[in-house]
Design an enzyme around this catalytic site. Structure first.
Site, mmCIF file in Angstrom:
data_model
loop_
_atom_site.group_PDB
_atom_site.id
_atom_site.type_symbol
_atom_site.label_atom_id
_atom_site.label_comp_id
_atom_site.label_asym_id
_atom_site.label_seq_id
_atom_site.Cartn_x
_atom_site.Cartn_y
_atom_site.Cartn_z
ATOM 1 N N LYS A 13 -98.796 -46.837 55.949
ATOM 2 C CA LYS A 13 -98.220 -46.979 57.519
ATOM 3 C C LYS A 13 -97.179 -46.114 57.885
ATOM 4 O O LYS A 13 -96.567 -45.202 58.527
ATOM 5 C CB LYS A 13 -98.233 -48.475 57.133
ATOM 6 N N ARG A 88 -97.346 -60.288 62.040
ATOM 7 C CA ARG A 88 -98.055 -60.661 60.708
ATOM 8 C C ARG A 88 -99.135 -61.419 60.599
ATOM 9 O O ARG A 88 -98.918 -62.161 59.506
ATOM 10 C CB ARG A 88 -96.625 -60.631 59.471
ATOM 11 N N ARG A 127 -95.073 -45.759 43.397
ATOM 12 C CA ARG A 127 -94.167 -45.753 44.314
ATOM 13 C C ARG A 127 -92.744 -46.919 43.505
ATOM 14 O O ARG A 127 -91.682 -46.680 43.680
ATOM 15 C CB ARG A 127 -94.241 -46.405 45.895
ATOM 16 N N ARG A 133 -88.423 -50.400 41.861
ATOM 17 C CA ARG A 133 -88.823 -51.158 42.082
ATOM 18 C C ARG A 133 -89.500 -52.262 41.780
ATOM 19 O O ARG A 133 -90.666 -52.462 41.408
ATOM 20 C CB ARG A 133 -89.654 -51.000 43.921
ATOM 21 N N ARG A 144 -99.080 -59.844 47.679
ATOM 22 C CA ARG A 144 -98.781 -59.705 49.423
ATOM 23 C C ARG A 144 -99.725 -59.037 49.448
ATOM 24 O O ARG A 144 -100.282 -59.296 50.494
ATOM 25 C CB ARG A 144 -97.704 -58.278 48.831
#
Length: 188
Positions: A13, A88, A127, A133, A144
């Site tokens: 996205k 959301r 990622r 992260r 998630r």
């Protein structure tokens, strides 16, 4: 052009939104960026949002809606936007409609990026490795994605009823995905 970009985490996205924003000369508006910007600048809305995040709580829909409304009222969004990360849930769909109706606008297209769950997990893990992260553990990612499946994915049905959803496979060559989106938006 007032667009939403939806899809599970890792579907591309942010990447596609940035490319489309450049192509259409409209801002890519990410709710995460809105939160960070308001908190960094110590705005009243930023302080309010931070009061929740500091306690490890989700920022309530009302506060998130106020932040989005404030951002969409800025001059660079007057001729359009690509909104990433909002809405959301069903309440946020209603709020966005209210926000846009006030200014005589509406959502004109919803880009829904799809991807196989295995590929999503691989992308997010990569990622996490590149960006360092700590919040991208396999357990956190699964949580998630489950929340997305339960709360956000069904929103595409509401927009599909309006005839404005463009389903695009988020797996493949970057340019091909972008071209598929552009071509699909032209047909909407």
């Amino acid at each position: 052009m007032n667009l939403l970009i939806m899809g599970p985490q890792g579907s591309g996205k942010g990447t596609q939104a940035a490319l489309l924003a450049k192509k259409y000369d409209i801002p890519h508006i990410s709710t995460g960026d809105i939160f960070r910007e308001n908190m960094k600048n110590d705005t009243e809305l930023g302080k309010l949002a931070k009061s929740y995040t500091d306690k490890g709580e989700l920022v309530p829909d009302s506060v998130t809606g106020d932040l989005v409304e404030d951002r969409l009222a800025q001059a660079d969004a007057a001729k359009g936007f690509i909104l990433d990360g909002y809405p959301r849930n069903a309440a946020q769909v209603e709020r966005l409609d209210e926000i846009l109706t006030k200014s005589g606008r509406k959502v004109e297209g919803v880009i829904n990026l799809t991807a196989d769950r295995t590929v999503l997990m691989e992308r997010i893990a990569k990622r996490a490795e590149i960006e360092g992260r700590a919040d991208d553990t396999p357990e956190a990612i699964e949580k998630r994605l489950a929340i997305y499946d339960k709360e956000t994915a069904p929103l595409t049905k509401a927009y599909a009823e309006r005839g404005i959803v463009l389903e695009v496979n988020g797996i493949g060559e970057l340019d091909e995905i972008t071209q598929a989106i552009v071509k699909g938006l032209e047909s909407l």
